[in-house]
Write a protein that holds these residues in place. Sequence first.
Motif, PDB file in Angstrom:
ATOM      1  N   ASP A  88       0.831  -1.212   0.000  1.00  0.00           N
ATOM      2  CA  ASP A  88       0.000   0.000   0.000  1.00  0.00           C
ATOM      3  C   ASP A  88       0.868   1.266   0.000  1.00  0.00           C
ATOM      4  O   ASP A  88       0.580   2.225  -0.727  1.00  0.00           O
ATOM      5  CB  ASP A  88      -0.940   0.011   1.211  1.00  0.00           C
ATOM      6  CG  ASP A  88      -2.031  -1.043   1.119  1.00  0.00           C
ATOM      7  OD1 ASP A  88      -2.271  -1.577   0.007  1.00  0.00           O
ATOM      8  OD2 ASP A  88      -2.631  -1.347   2.175  1.00  0.00           O
ATOM      9  N   ILE A 112       2.404   1.775  -3.505  1.00  0.00           N
ATOM     10  CA  ILE A 112       1.431   2.306  -4.463  1.00  0.00           C
ATOM     11  C   ILE A 112       1.178   3.789  -4.191  1.00  0.00           C
ATOM     12  O   ILE A 112       1.137   4.609  -5.109  1.00  0.00           O
ATOM     13  CB  ILE A 112       0.127   1.481  -4.424  1.00  0.00           C
ATOM     14  CG1 ILE A 112       0.404   0.076  -4.970  1.00  0.00           C
ATOM     15  CG2 ILE A 112      -0.984   2.177  -5.199  1.00  0.00           C
ATOM     16  CD1 ILE A 112      -0.731  -0.915  -4.757  1.00  0.00           C
ATOM     17  N   GLU A 113       1.050   4.164  -2.917  1.00  0.00           N
ATOM     18  CA  GLU A 113       0.829   5.570  -2.549  1.00  0.00           C
ATOM     19  C   GLU A 113       2.036   6.437  -2.917  1.00  0.00           C
ATOM     20  O   GLU A 113       1.879   7.536  -3.452  1.00  0.00           O
ATOM     21  CB  GLU A 113       0.533   5.681  -1.047  1.00  0.00           C
ATOM     22  CG  GLU A 113       0.156   7.067  -0.602  1.00  0.00           C
ATOM     23  CD  GLU A 113      -1.104   7.607  -1.265  1.00  0.00           C
ATOM     24  OE1 GLU A 113      -1.165   8.834  -1.488  1.00  0.00           O
ATOM     25  OE2 GLU A 113      -2.018   6.823  -1.576  1.00  0.00           O
ATOM     26  N   CYS A 126       4.227   5.867  -5.290  1.00  0.00           N
ATOM     27  CA  CYS A 126       4.244   5.997  -6.748  1.00  0.00           C
ATOM     28  C   CYS A 126       3.269   7.069  -7.213  1.00  0.00           C
ATOM     29  O   CYS A 126       3.588   7.864  -8.107  1.00  0.00           O
ATOM     30  CB  CYS A 126       3.939   4.648  -7.409  1.00  0.00           C
ATOM     31  SG  CYS A 126       5.295   3.469  -7.292  1.00  0.00           S
ATOM     32  N   LYS A 127       2.079   7.112  -6.606  1.00  0.00           N
ATOM     33  CA  LYS A 127       1.096   8.138  -6.966  1.00  0.00           C
ATOM     34  C   LYS A 127       1.657   9.528  -6.690  1.00  0.00           C
ATOM     35  O   LYS A 127       1.524  10.436  -7.516  1.00  0.00           O
ATOM     36  CB  LYS A 127      -0.202   7.937  -6.179  1.00  0.00           C
ATOM     37  CG  LYS A 127      -1.056   6.792  -6.671  1.00  0.00           C
ATOM     38  CD  LYS A 127      -2.320   6.679  -5.836  1.00  0.00           C
ATOM     39  CE  LYS A 127      -3.097   5.428  -6.197  1.00  0.00           C
ATOM     40  NZ  LYS A 127      -4.264   5.232  -5.326  1.00  0.00           N
ATOM     41  N   LYS A 128       2.289   9.704  -5.518  1.00  0.00           N
ATOM     42  CA  LYS A 128       2.857  11.007  -5.160  1.00  0.00           C
ATOM     43  C   LYS A 128       3.960  11.417  -6.125  1.00  0.00           C
ATOM     44  O   LYS A 128       4.138  12.597  -6.413  1.00  0.00           O
ATOM     45  CB  LYS A 128       3.405  10.977  -3.737  1.00  0.00           C
ATOM     46  CG  LYS A 128       2.347  10.978  -2.677  1.00  0.00           C
ATOM     47  CD  LYS A 128       2.952  10.958  -1.295  1.00  0.00           C
ATOM     48  CE  LYS A 128       1.858  10.888  -0.229  1.00  0.00           C
ATOM     49  NZ  LYS A 128       2.426  10.780   1.116  1.00  0.00           N
ATOM     50  N   GLY A 148       4.075  10.540  -9.244  1.00  0.00           N
ATOM     51  CA  GLY A 148       3.552  10.553 -10.604  1.00  0.00           C
ATOM     52  C   GLY A 148       4.058   9.389 -11.434  1.00  0.00           C
ATOM     53  O   GLY A 148       4.153   9.486 -12.652  1.00  0.00           O
ATOM     54  N   LYS A 149       4.357   8.304 -10.771  1.00  0.00           N
ATOM     55  CA  LYS A 149       4.912   7.108 -11.420  1.00  0.00           C
ATOM     56  C   LYS A 149       3.889   5.985 -11.344  1.00  0.00           C
ATOM     57  O   LYS A 149       3.213   5.820 -10.327  1.00  0.00           O
ATOM     58  CB  LYS A 149       6.201   6.700 -10.682  1.00  0.00           C
ATOM     59  CG  LYS A 149       6.755   5.375 -11.069  1.00  0.00           C
ATOM     60  CD  LYS A 149       7.933   4.977 -10.173  1.00  0.00           C
ATOM     61  CE  LYS A 149       8.303   3.538 -10.471  1.00  0.00           C
ATOM     62  NZ  LYS A 149       9.348   3.017  -9.646  1.00  0.00           N
ATOM     63  N   ASP A 150       3.771   5.212 -12.411  1.00  0.00           N
ATOM     64  CA  ASP A 150       2.911   4.034 -12.359  1.00  0.00           C
ATOM     65  C   ASP A 150       3.604   2.957 -11.532  1.00  0.00           C
ATOM     66  O   ASP A 150       4.772   2.641 -11.783  1.00  0.00           O
ATOM     67  CB  ASP A 150       2.648   3.484 -13.766  1.00  0.00           C
ATOM     68  CG  ASP A 150       1.705   4.361 -14.563  1.00  0.00           C
ATOM     69  OD1 ASP A 150       0.873   5.055 -13.945  1.00  0.00           O
ATOM     70  OD2 ASP A 150       1.812   4.354 -15.805  1.00  0.00           O
ATOM     71  N   PRO A 151       2.914   2.393 -10.541  1.00  0.00           N
ATOM     72  CA  PRO A 151       3.530   1.307  -9.780  1.00  0.00           C
ATOM     73  C   PRO A 151       3.817   0.125 -10.709  1.00  0.00           C
ATOM     74  O   PRO A 151       3.020  -0.172 -11.603  1.00  0.00           O
ATOM     75  CB  PRO A 151       2.472   0.917  -8.744  1.00  0.00           C
ATOM     76  CG  PRO A 151       1.432   1.963  -8.796  1.00  0.00           C
ATOM     77  CD  PRO A 151       1.557   2.674 -10.097  1.00  0.00           C
TER      78      PRO A 151
END
Length: 115
Positions: free
Chosen positions: A52, A55-56, A58-60, A62-65
Amino acid sequence: MALMEYNGYHASIEYDNEDKIFTGTVIGITDSLNFHGYSVDELEENFRQSVDNYIELCKKLGKDPEREYRGSLNIRLTPVLHRSAALFSAEDKISINQFIVDAVAEKCRARGALL
Protein backbone atom coordinates in the motif's frame (compact mmCIF):
# COMPACT_ATOMS: atom_id res chain seq x y z
CA MET A 1 10.06 -21.19 -0.43
CA ALA A 2 6.78 -19.84 0.89
CA LEU A 3 4.81 -17.18 -0.99
CA MET A 4 2.27 -14.59 0.10
CA GLU A 5 -0.13 -12.65 -2.16
CA TYR A 6 -1.75 -9.26 -1.71
CA ASN A 7 -3.31 -6.88 -4.24
CA GLY A 8 -1.71 -8.66 -7.19
CA TYR A 9 1.78 -8.71 -5.65
CA HIS A 10 3.62 -11.80 -4.45
CA ALA A 11 6.35 -12.05 -1.85
CA SER A 12 8.81 -14.77 -0.95
CA ILE A 13 9.09 -15.47 2.75
CA GLU A 14 12.04 -16.76 4.75
CA TYR A 15 12.65 -17.33 8.43
CA ASP A 16 15.85 -16.11 10.08
CA ASN A 17 16.41 -18.61 12.89
CA GLU A 18 19.23 -16.55 14.40
CA ASP A 19 17.17 -13.36 14.76
CA LYS A 20 13.87 -15.24 15.18
CA ILE A 21 12.12 -13.11 12.53
CA PHE A 22 10.28 -13.66 9.26
CA THR A 23 11.51 -11.63 6.29
CA GLY A 24 9.72 -11.01 3.02
CA THR A 25 10.63 -9.66 -0.39
CA VAL A 26 8.15 -8.69 -3.10
CA ILE A 27 9.09 -10.57 -6.26
CA GLY A 28 8.46 -9.92 -9.93
CA ILE A 29 9.25 -6.17 -9.92
CA THR A 30 12.51 -4.25 -10.17
CA ASP A 31 11.65 -1.85 -7.33
CA SER A 32 12.72 -3.12 -3.91
CA LEU A 33 9.99 -3.91 -1.39
CA ASN A 34 11.07 -5.73 1.77
CA PHE A 35 9.31 -6.26 5.09
CA HIS A 36 9.55 -8.36 8.23
CA GLY A 37 7.60 -9.56 11.23
CA TYR A 38 8.05 -11.54 14.42
CA SER A 39 4.76 -13.39 13.86
CA VAL A 40 2.80 -14.48 10.81
CA ASP A 41 0.11 -11.89 11.59
CA GLU A 42 2.71 -9.11 11.88
CA LEU A 43 4.40 -10.29 8.68
CA GLU A 44 1.11 -10.27 6.76
CA GLU A 45 0.23 -6.80 8.04
CA ASN A 46 3.67 -5.43 7.14
CA PHE A 47 3.41 -6.97 3.66
CA ARG A 48 0.08 -5.25 3.07
CA GLN A 49 1.46 -1.95 4.40
CA SER A 50 4.57 -2.28 2.22
CA VAL A 51 2.48 -2.75 -0.93
CA ASP A 52 0.00 0.00 0.00
CA ASN A 53 2.83 2.43 0.85
CA TYR A 54 4.57 1.60 -2.43
CA ILE A 55 1.43 2.31 -4.46
CA GLU A 56 0.83 5.57 -2.55
CA LEU A 57 4.45 6.70 -3.02
CA CYS A 58 4.24 6.00 -6.75
CA LYS A 59 1.10 8.14 -6.97
CA LYS A 60 2.86 11.01 -5.16
CA LEU A 61 5.81 10.72 -7.55
CA GLY A 62 3.55 10.55 -10.60
CA LYS A 63 4.91 7.11 -11.42
CA ASP A 64 2.91 4.03 -12.36
CA PRO A 65 3.53 1.31 -9.78
CA GLU A 66 5.25 -1.67 -11.30
CA ARG A 67 3.05 -4.70 -11.75
CA GLU A 68 4.66 -8.06 -11.51
CA TYR A 69 5.44 -10.19 -14.49
CA ARG A 70 4.58 -7.94 -17.39
CA GLY A 71 4.93 -10.88 -19.80
CA SER A 72 8.29 -9.97 -21.25
CA LEU A 73 11.58 -11.55 -20.26
CA ASN A 74 15.06 -12.05 -21.58
CA ILE A 75 16.30 -15.63 -21.49
CA ARG A 76 19.70 -17.13 -22.14
CA LEU A 77 20.03 -20.49 -23.83
CA THR A 78 23.02 -22.57 -24.74
CA PRO A 79 23.82 -22.28 -28.46
CA VAL A 80 22.74 -25.89 -28.98
CA LEU A 81 19.38 -25.36 -27.26
CA HIS A 82 18.84 -22.07 -29.13
CA ARG A 83 19.54 -23.81 -32.45
CA SER A 84 17.22 -26.69 -31.61
CA ALA A 85 14.40 -24.35 -30.59
CA ALA A 86 14.85 -22.29 -33.77
CA LEU A 87 14.84 -25.36 -36.02
CA PHE A 88 11.84 -26.99 -34.33
CA SER A 89 9.87 -23.73 -34.38
CA ALA A 90 10.61 -23.33 -38.10
CA GLU A 91 9.54 -26.93 -38.68
CA ASP A 92 6.29 -26.22 -36.81
CA LYS A 93 5.86 -22.96 -38.78
CA ILE A 94 5.65 -20.86 -35.61
CA SER A 95 7.89 -18.17 -34.19
CA ILE A 96 10.64 -19.13 -31.78
CA ASN A 97 8.79 -16.99 -29.23
CA GLN A 98 5.63 -19.09 -29.66
CA PHE A 99 7.71 -22.27 -29.44
CA ILE A 100 9.16 -21.15 -26.10
CA VAL A 101 5.73 -20.02 -24.83
CA ASP A 102 4.33 -23.46 -25.70
CA ALA A 103 7.24 -25.22 -23.97
CA VAL A 104 6.84 -23.17 -20.79
CA ALA A 105 3.06 -23.71 -20.80
CA GLU A 106 3.56 -27.46 -21.19
CA LYS A 107 5.98 -27.56 -18.25
CA CYS A 108 3.63 -25.47 -16.09
CA ARG A 109 0.65 -27.73 -16.89
CA ALA A 110 2.76 -30.79 -16.01
CA ARG A 111 3.44 -29.21 -12.59
CA GLY A 112 -0.25 -28.51 -12.04
CA ALA A 113 -0.21 -24.76 -12.65
CA LEU A 114 -3.43 -23.12 -13.77
CA LEU A 115 -2.99 -21.25 -17.03
